[in-house]
Design a protein around this motif. Structure first.
Motif, PDB file in Angstrom:
ATOM      1  N   CYS A   1      -5.322  10.091 -13.825  1.00  0.00           N
ATOM      2  CA  CYS A   1      -5.876   9.828 -14.457  1.00  0.00           C
ATOM      3  C   CYS A   1      -6.545   8.765 -14.663  1.00  0.00           C
ATOM      4  CB  CYS A   1      -4.551   9.457 -15.811  1.00  0.00           C
ATOM      5  SG  CYS A   1      -5.247   9.176 -17.213  1.00  0.00           S
ATOM      6  N   PHE A   2      -7.803   8.203 -15.143  1.00  0.00           N
ATOM      7  CA  PHE A   2      -8.283   6.555 -15.970  1.00  0.00           C
ATOM      8  C   PHE A   2      -8.436   5.947 -16.744  1.00  0.00           C
ATOM      9  CE2 PHE A   2     -10.369   9.173 -11.853  1.00  0.00           C
ATOM     10  CZ  PHE A   2     -10.684   8.618 -11.278  1.00  0.00           C
ATOM     11  N   ALA A   3      -7.610   4.560 -16.891  1.00  0.00           N
ATOM     12  CA  ALA A   3      -7.359   3.699 -18.092  1.00  0.00           C
ATOM     13  C   ALA A   3      -7.949   2.662 -18.182  1.00  0.00           C
ATOM     14  CB  ALA A   3      -6.010   3.619 -17.916  1.00  0.00           C
ATOM     15  N   VAL A   4      -9.216   2.997 -19.106  1.00  0.00           N
ATOM     16  CA  VAL A   4     -10.900   2.219 -18.590  1.00  0.00           C
ATOM     17  C   VAL A   4     -10.974   0.823 -19.632  1.00  0.00           C
ATOM     18  CG1 VAL A   4     -12.967   2.270 -17.616  1.00  0.00           C
ATOM     19  CG2 VAL A   4     -11.452   3.753 -17.467  1.00  0.00           C
TER      20      VAL A   4
ATOM     21  N   THR B   1     -11.462  -4.705 -11.523  1.00  0.00           N
ATOM     22  CA  THR B   1     -10.568  -4.848 -11.718  1.00  0.00           C
ATOM     23  C   THR B   1      -9.985  -3.483 -10.965  1.00  0.00           C
ATOM     24  OG1 THR B   1      -9.815  -7.330 -11.638  1.00  0.00           O
ATOM     25  CG2 THR B   1      -7.760  -5.437 -11.389  1.00  0.00           C
ATOM     26  N   ILE B   2      -9.459  -3.348  -9.954  1.00  0.00           N
ATOM     27  CA  ILE B   2      -9.229  -1.750  -9.937  1.00  0.00           C
ATOM     28  C   ILE B   2      -7.197  -1.454  -9.536  1.00  0.00           C
ATOM     29  CG2 ILE B   2      -9.474   0.229  -9.495  1.00  0.00           C
ATOM     30  CD1 ILE B   2     -12.442   0.342  -9.122  1.00  0.00           C
TER      31      ILE B   2
ATOM     32  N   LYS C   1      -4.087  -3.460  -5.442  1.00  0.00           N
ATOM     33  CA  LYS C   1      -4.924  -4.036  -6.877  1.00  0.00           C
ATOM     34  C   LYS C   1      -6.228  -4.365  -5.872  1.00  0.00           C
ATOM     35  CE  LYS C   1      -3.775  -6.375  -9.632  1.00  0.00           C
ATOM     36  NZ  LYS C   1      -3.151  -7.517 -11.184  1.00  0.00           N
ATOM     37  N   TYR C   2      -7.510  -4.338  -6.086  1.00  0.00           N
ATOM     38  CA  TYR C   2      -8.458  -4.571  -5.762  1.00  0.00           C
ATOM     39  C   TYR C   2      -9.717  -4.925  -6.777  1.00  0.00           C
ATOM     40  CZ  TYR C   2     -12.182  -5.016  -2.370  1.00  0.00           C
ATOM     41  OH  TYR C   2     -13.210  -5.645  -1.606  1.00  0.00           O
ATOM     42  N   THR C   3     -10.223  -6.779  -6.449  1.00  0.00           N
ATOM     43  CA  THR C   3     -11.188  -6.839  -7.707  1.00  0.00           C
ATOM     44  C   THR C   3     -12.788  -7.148  -6.530  1.00  0.00           C
ATOM     45  OG1 THR C   3      -9.395  -8.073  -9.060  1.00  0.00           O
ATOM     46  CG2 THR C   3     -12.184  -8.302  -8.928  1.00  0.00           C
TER      47      THR C   3
ATOM     48  N   GLU D   1     -11.964  -2.887 -16.342  1.00  0.00           N
ATOM     49  CA  GLU D   1     -10.564  -3.167 -16.029  1.00  0.00           C
ATOM     50  C   GLU D   1      -9.788  -1.747 -15.906  1.00  0.00           C
ATOM     51  OE1 GLU D   1      -8.889  -7.557 -17.895  1.00  0.00           O
ATOM     52  OE2 GLU D   1      -8.960  -5.136 -19.135  1.00  0.00           O
ATOM     53  N   ILE D   2      -9.492  -1.248 -14.330  1.00  0.00           N
ATOM     54  CA  ILE D   2      -8.899   0.324 -14.528  1.00  0.00           C
ATOM     55  C   ILE D   2      -7.407   0.379 -13.973  1.00  0.00           C
ATOM     56  CG2 ILE D   2     -10.183   2.472 -13.664  1.00  0.00           C
ATOM     57  CD1 ILE D   2     -12.606   1.315 -13.381  1.00  0.00           C
ATOM     58  N   VAL D   3      -7.128   1.250 -14.411  1.00  0.00           N
ATOM     59  CA  VAL D   3      -6.029   1.587 -13.541  1.00  0.00           C
ATOM     60  C   VAL D   3      -6.219   3.242 -13.856  1.00  0.00           C
ATOM     61  CG1 VAL D   3      -3.399   1.869 -14.090  1.00  0.00           C
ATOM     62  CG2 VAL D   3      -4.808  -0.802 -14.932  1.00  0.00           C
TER      63      VAL D   3
END
Length: 394
Positions: free
Chosen positions: A55-58, A68-69, A77-79, A115-117
């Protein structure tokens, strides 16, 4: 749809970025009913997307160039700057994403920050192709957010190339294709040469597909995979040298292979023998499913395991044990290793009303022998990558 996964991903997004996402995407893992290691040899495969997802929240961030992921499950995390050329990094999970982005960094594609989680119910390292779900999910997101006009086929190919270039695994196209093209309650018969495909109803008539996770992943997966590819390529060169009129690898006959055995050597011969037989098994399996001949489908699965274990040599003691003991249980029509090999899951075709008995018996035997608690995944065949609307965002 996995509401719990969506809610947990959204909660993490809100914690991390202090407000909610604009979009939710679900990218599925896959099973492969049959057709292992043939997707880079002009073969046919029979995969399906499953109800295990990333699941991606974007959220788009037009005022910045930074993406930023957050990998929720890894706690990392990585930017990166979307205007700068991207290169492979130390975090392997991020390379799947950067490999996709690198192919889309073109003057005509104008990106802004994001921005992504993401979080997942696809078990890592179990052969359910979490990497393809990550690659193709990210490509799908970019396509939707920035109107890139990519076709589904282009998204699948971009995912595959990311794995080749940034992750260093020379995989075929099957995993990515299944993640993008999956349909609920349908299996896909995919021609890995032309990418032509057709769907078959997955009516298993009182049987279900259960995955037994060995919970082992031997360290030579990537090296072993690439070695097998080299073995196969050596064999192919000898075959084409002797039979230049043949256009596709799958059109070589077993008698042609036998006539070149001495020249190509025992190892390449065994690898090619498995592949040519497996390609034919996929065609027979699609026919069996379409005709409702589930018993014959089970026989074919077991034949595939024998080939993967003795001819392609990508099994391991744990998986051989799971398959052998499953086949001794009442109600099991067939079983085999699934995925690249050297660990991961077996896929088992089991009578639904016998499933609990089989699970109990195999779990106990496996723990007794290896001191490992195997995991069981019951999967349903699902749709491919989708965006979910704001009604699902808490």
């Amino acid at each position: 749809m996995d509401e719990q996964l969506i809610n947990l991903t959204v909660e993490k997004f809100k914690t991390e970025f202090k407000s909610g996402p604009e979009h939710i995407f679900l990218s599925p893992g896959r099973i492969n009913i049959i057709g292992e290691h043939v997707d880079y040899s002009d073969g046919f495969v029979l995969p399906a997307a499953i109800d295990k997802y990333i699941c991606f929240a974007v959220r788009r961030m037009p005022q910045t160039n930074f993406c930023t992921i957050v990998a929720k499950d890894l706690g990392e995390k990585y930017t990166f700057d979307v205007t700068m050329e991207v290169k492979p990094v130390q975090q392997m999970w991020m390379n799947y994403i950067l490999g996709v982005f690198s192919q889309l960094q073109k003057p005509e594609n104008q990106f802004c920050g994001m921005e992504i989680v993401f979080s997942s119910t696809i078990p890592m390292g179990s052969g359910l192709s979490s990497s393809a779900a990550l690659e193709c999910g990210f490509a799908y997101i970019l396509n939707e957010l920035f109107d890139l006009h990519l076709t589904k086929k282009e998204i699948a190919v971009i995912g595959q190339k990311s794995e080749h270039t940034f992750a260093g695994v020379h995989c075929g196209i099957m995993d990515q294709f299944a993640s993008v093209f999956g349909k609920e309650n349908k299996v896909i018969m995919l021609d890995c040469n032309s990418l032509d495909h057709q769907y078959f109803d997955a009516d298993l008539k009182g049987y279900s597909l259960l995955l037994f996770d060995s919970c082992v992943k031997h360290s030579h997966l990537t090296s072993g995979y690439n070695e097998r590819r080299r073995d196969v390529e050596r064999g192919k060169k000898v075959l084409w040298k002797n039979f230049p009129e043949i256009e596709k690898f799958r059109d070589f006959t077993l008698s042609m292979l036998d006539r070149t055995k001495e020249e190509m050597g025992d190892i390449s011969y065994k690898r090619c023998l498995y592949l040519l037989k497996e390609i034919r098994r996929v065609e027979m399996a699609a026919k069996a499913i379409s005709e409702g001949n589930i018993e014959y489908l089970g026989t074919l699965l077991t034949e595939t395991h024998t080939g993967l274990s003795t001819e392609f040599e990508v099994s391991c003691d744990e998986l051989d044990f799971l398959v052998e003991h499953a086949l001794h249980q009442e109600g099991v029509l067939g079983a085999r290793i699934m995925g690249g090999g050297f660990g991961g899951c077996s896929i088992n075709l089991i009578q639904e009303n016998k499933a609990e008995e089989v699970i109990k018996a195999i779990s106990e035997k496996y723990f007794e022998h290896f001191n490992i608690q195997m995991k069981i995944y019951q999967v349903k065949i699902s749709d491919g990558i989708k965006e979910y609307t704001n009604e699902y965002i808490i």
